[in-house]
Write a protein that holds these residues in place. Structure first.
Motif, PDB file in Angstrom:
ATOM      1  N   VAL A   1       0.836  -1.219  -0.069  1.00  0.00           N
ATOM      2  CA  VAL A   1       0.121  -0.033   0.067  1.00  0.00           C
ATOM      3  C   VAL A   1       1.039   1.334  -0.105  1.00  0.00           C
ATOM      4  O   VAL A   1       0.655   2.155  -0.818  1.00  0.00           O
ATOM      5  CB  VAL A   1      -0.929  -0.207   1.304  1.00  0.00           C
ATOM      6  CG1 VAL A   1      -1.505   1.217   1.445  1.00  0.00           C
ATOM      7  CG2 VAL A   1      -2.080  -1.027   1.117  1.00  0.00           C
ATOM      8  N   THR A   2       1.814   1.508   1.082  1.00  0.00           N
ATOM      9  CA  THR A   2       2.654   2.424   0.937  1.00  0.00           C
ATOM     10  C   THR A   2       3.467   2.658  -0.470  1.00  0.00           C
ATOM     11  O   THR A   2       3.904   3.598  -0.991  1.00  0.00           O
ATOM     12  CB  THR A   2       3.518   2.633   2.174  1.00  0.00           C
ATOM     13  OG1 THR A   2       4.374   1.263   2.098  1.00  0.00           O
ATOM     14  CG2 THR A   2       2.867   2.612   3.391  1.00  0.00           C
ATOM     15  N   GLY A   3       3.917   1.488  -1.063  1.00  0.00           N
ATOM     16  CA  GLY A   3       4.613   1.402  -2.343  1.00  0.00           C
ATOM     17  C   GLY A   3       3.882   2.031  -3.265  1.00  0.00           C
ATOM     18  O   GLY A   3       4.191   2.633  -4.154  1.00  0.00           O
ATOM     19  N   CYS A   4       2.477   1.597  -3.377  1.00  0.00           N
ATOM     20  CA  CYS A   4       1.643   2.058  -4.189  1.00  0.00           C
ATOM     21  C   CYS A   4       1.622   3.701  -4.194  1.00  0.00           C
ATOM     22  O   CYS A   4       1.546   4.695  -5.284  1.00  0.00           O
ATOM     23  CB  CYS A   4       0.419   1.571  -4.197  1.00  0.00           C
ATOM     24  SG  CYS A   4       0.084   0.069  -4.563  1.00  0.00           S
ATOM     25  N   LEU A   5       1.351   4.182  -2.746  1.00  0.00           N
ATOM     26  CA  LEU A   5       1.369   5.891  -2.888  1.00  0.00           C
ATOM     27  C   LEU A   5       2.588   6.366  -3.308  1.00  0.00           C
ATOM     28  O   LEU A   5       2.573   7.327  -4.224  1.00  0.00           O
ATOM     29  CB  LEU A   5       1.146   5.732  -1.344  1.00  0.00           C
ATOM     30  CG  LEU A   5       0.817   7.502  -1.038  1.00  0.00           C
ATOM     31  CD1 LEU A   5      -0.374   7.493  -0.258  1.00  0.00           C
ATOM     32  CD2 LEU A   5       2.339   8.095  -0.538  1.00  0.00           C
ATOM     33  N   LEU A   6       3.809   5.754  -2.880  1.00  0.00           N
ATOM     34  CA  LEU A   6       4.830   6.222  -2.999  1.00  0.00           C
ATOM     35  C   LEU A   6       5.472   6.402  -4.510  1.00  0.00           C
ATOM     36  O   LEU A   6       5.875   7.139  -5.316  1.00  0.00           O
ATOM     37  CB  LEU A   6       6.128   5.476  -2.296  1.00  0.00           C
ATOM     38  CG  LEU A   6       7.498   6.192  -2.569  1.00  0.00           C
ATOM     39  CD1 LEU A   6       7.830   7.521  -2.065  1.00  0.00           C
ATOM     40  CD2 LEU A   6       8.580   5.273  -1.998  1.00  0.00           C
TER      41      LEU A   6
ATOM     42  N   THR B   1      11.709   4.681  -8.642  1.00  0.00           N
ATOM     43  CA  THR B   1      10.606   3.782  -8.922  1.00  0.00           C
ATOM     44  C   THR B   1      10.970   2.238  -9.112  1.00  0.00           C
ATOM     45  O   THR B   1      10.709   1.520  -8.377  1.00  0.00           O
ATOM     46  CB  THR B   1       9.885   4.402  -9.934  1.00  0.00           C
ATOM     47  OG1 THR B   1      10.767   4.375 -11.119  1.00  0.00           O
ATOM     48  CG2 THR B   1       9.281   5.599 -10.015  1.00  0.00           C
ATOM     49  N   THR B   2      11.480   2.017 -10.064  1.00  0.00           N
ATOM     50  CA  THR B   2      12.159   0.486 -10.402  1.00  0.00           C
ATOM     51  C   THR B   2      12.946   0.099  -9.425  1.00  0.00           C
ATOM     52  O   THR B   2      12.809  -1.247  -8.889  1.00  0.00           O
ATOM     53  CB  THR B   2      12.852   0.593 -11.664  1.00  0.00           C
ATOM     54  OG1 THR B   2      11.850   1.247 -12.502  1.00  0.00           O
ATOM     55  CG2 THR B   2      12.863  -0.882 -12.224  1.00  0.00           C
ATOM     56  N   GLY B   3      14.043   0.721  -8.861  1.00  0.00           N
ATOM     57  CA  GLY B   3      14.886   0.454  -7.831  1.00  0.00           C
ATOM     58  C   GLY B   3      14.288   0.211  -6.502  1.00  0.00           C
ATOM     59  O   GLY B   3      14.068  -0.745  -5.959  1.00  0.00           O
ATOM     60  N   PHE B   4      14.156   1.523  -5.742  1.00  0.00           N
ATOM     61  CA  PHE B   4      13.591   1.438  -4.496  1.00  0.00           C
ATOM     62  C   PHE B   4      12.202   0.851  -4.278  1.00  0.00           C
ATOM     63  O   PHE B   4      12.145  -0.088  -3.457  1.00  0.00           O
ATOM     64  CB  PHE B   4      13.700   2.909  -3.981  1.00  0.00           C
ATOM     65  CG  PHE B   4      13.247   2.970  -2.589  1.00  0.00           C
ATOM     66  CD1 PHE B   4      14.083   2.375  -1.489  1.00  0.00           C
ATOM     67  CD2 PHE B   4      12.118   3.461  -2.338  1.00  0.00           C
ATOM     68  CE1 PHE B   4      13.597   2.750  -0.175  1.00  0.00           C
ATOM     69  CE2 PHE B   4      11.405   3.610  -1.024  1.00  0.00           C
ATOM     70  CZ  PHE B   4      12.288   3.130   0.142  1.00  0.00           C
ATOM     71  N   CYS B   5      11.432   1.304  -4.940  1.00  0.00           N
ATOM     72  CA  CYS B   5       9.935   0.838  -4.998  1.00  0.00           C
ATOM     73  C   CYS B   5       9.788  -0.466  -5.267  1.00  0.00           C
ATOM     74  O   CYS B   5       8.909  -1.285  -4.544  1.00  0.00           O
ATOM     75  CB  CYS B   5       9.030   1.767  -5.609  1.00  0.00           C
ATOM     76  SG  CYS B   5       8.706   3.545  -5.132  1.00  0.00           S
TER      77      CYS B   5
ATOM     78  N   ILE C   1       5.938   9.598  -7.081  1.00  0.00           N
ATOM     79  CA  ILE C   1       7.028  10.140  -7.732  1.00  0.00           C
ATOM     80  C   ILE C   1       6.803  10.080  -9.238  1.00  0.00           C
ATOM     81  O   ILE C   1       7.227  11.080  -9.820  1.00  0.00           O
ATOM     82  CB  ILE C   1       8.303   9.110  -7.570  1.00  0.00           C
ATOM     83  CG1 ILE C   1       8.738   9.092  -6.109  1.00  0.00           C
ATOM     84  CG2 ILE C   1       9.255   9.138  -8.500  1.00  0.00           C
ATOM     85  CD1 ILE C   1       9.587   7.916  -5.760  1.00  0.00           C
ATOM     86  N   LEU C   2       5.853   9.320  -9.838  1.00  0.00           N
ATOM     87  CA  LEU C   2       5.949   9.222 -11.253  1.00  0.00           C
ATOM     88  C   LEU C   2       4.820  10.241 -11.814  1.00  0.00           C
ATOM     89  O   LEU C   2       5.260  10.978 -12.882  1.00  0.00           O
ATOM     90  CB  LEU C   2       5.179   7.787 -11.708  1.00  0.00           C
ATOM     91  CG  LEU C   2       6.065   6.668 -11.770  1.00  0.00           C
ATOM     92  CD1 LEU C   2       5.249   5.292 -12.146  1.00  0.00           C
ATOM     93  CD2 LEU C   2       7.239   7.009 -12.858  1.00  0.00           C
ATOM     94  N   THR C   3       3.995  10.836 -10.619  1.00  0.00           N
ATOM     95  CA  THR C   3       3.140  11.908 -11.227  1.00  0.00           C
ATOM     96  C   THR C   3       4.218  13.220 -11.280  1.00  0.00           C
ATOM     97  O   THR C   3       3.648  14.093 -12.013  1.00  0.00           O
ATOM     98  CB  THR C   3       2.027  12.045 -10.148  1.00  0.00           C
ATOM     99  OG1 THR C   3       1.133  11.071 -10.391  1.00  0.00           O
ATOM    100  CG2 THR C   3       1.315  13.213 -10.454  1.00  0.00           C
ATOM    101  N   LEU C   4       4.963  13.375 -10.309  1.00  0.00           N
ATOM    102  CA  LEU C   4       5.979  14.506 -10.224  1.00  0.00           C
ATOM    103  C   LEU C   4       6.739  14.493 -11.461  1.00  0.00           C
ATOM    104  O   LEU C   4       6.951  15.641 -12.101  1.00  0.00           O
ATOM    105  CB  LEU C   4       6.881  14.401  -9.010  1.00  0.00           C
ATOM    106  CG  LEU C   4       6.283  14.510  -7.382  1.00  0.00           C
ATOM    107  CD1 LEU C   4       7.315  14.516  -6.634  1.00  0.00           C
ATOM    108  CD2 LEU C   4       5.778  16.057  -7.361  1.00  0.00           C
ATOM    109  N   ALA C   5       7.172  13.465 -11.896  1.00  0.00           N
ATOM    110  CA  ALA C   5       7.674  13.646 -12.985  1.00  0.00           C
ATOM    111  C   ALA C   5       7.163  13.587 -14.428  1.00  0.00           C
ATOM    112  O   ALA C   5       7.660  14.355 -15.166  1.00  0.00           O
ATOM    113  CB  ALA C   5       8.579  12.075 -13.155  1.00  0.00           C
ATOM    114  N   ALA C   6       6.161  12.735 -14.497  1.00  0.00           N
ATOM    115  CA  ALA C   6       5.226  12.743 -15.796  1.00  0.00           C
ATOM    116  C   ALA C   6       4.633  14.071 -16.054  1.00  0.00           C
ATOM    117  O   ALA C   6       4.458  14.638 -17.049  1.00  0.00           O
ATOM    118  CB  ALA C   6       4.504  11.935 -15.724  1.00  0.00           C
ATOM    119  N   GLU C   7       4.198  14.864 -15.030  1.00  0.00           N
ATOM    120  CA  GLU C   7       3.347  16.209 -15.138  1.00  0.00           C
ATOM    121  C   GLU C   7       4.374  17.126 -14.838  1.00  0.00           C
ATOM    122  O   GLU C   7       3.915  18.327 -14.669  1.00  0.00           O
ATOM    123  CB  GLU C   7       2.166  16.243 -14.352  1.00  0.00           C
ATOM    124  CG  GLU C   7       1.081  15.061 -14.599  1.00  0.00           C
ATOM    125  CD  GLU C   7       0.177  15.009 -13.589  1.00  0.00           C
ATOM    126  OE1 GLU C   7      -0.148  16.002 -12.884  1.00  0.00           O
ATOM    127  OE2 GLU C   7      -0.700  14.101 -13.942  1.00  0.00           O
TER     128      GLU C   7
END
Length: 87
Positions: free
Chosen positions: A3-8, A32-36, A12-18
């Motif tokens: 659950v916390t991984g989904c949030l994180l 994302t791929t590494g840590f999450c 991160i991806l929204t910050l980057a993509a938008e």
């Protein structure tokens, strides 16, 4: 963990993509791929599911399966919203 991984990861991806925050491709992949990816291993989900199954606790198994999926999707949405508000 999932659950916390989904949030994180959504955050991160929204910050980057938008383009809310400038995040390099390397940093985005590392976080994302590494840590999450390491943080939210699917093997834990499988192991917990097997534990419920081994105990014969089908009710808890179903609650865990459905609950993980629903709460995970909710946290993805929360991560997106939090990223968008952090302008």
């Amino acid at each position: 963990m999932n659950v916390t991984g989904c949030l994180l990861i959504a955050y991160i991806l929204t910050l980057a993509a938008e383009n809310i925050r400038i995040i390099s491709t390397e940093l985005r992949l590392m976080t994302t791929t590494g840590f999450c990816g390491a943080y939210t291993t699917f093997s834990t989900y499988g192991l917990e599911s097997k534990g419920f199954l081994d105990k014969g606790d089908i009710t808890m198994l179903l609650i865990y399966w459905v609950g993980s999926a629903i709460v995970g999707m909710i946290c993805v949405q929360i991560g997106v919203l939090l990223a968008r508000r952090s302008i």
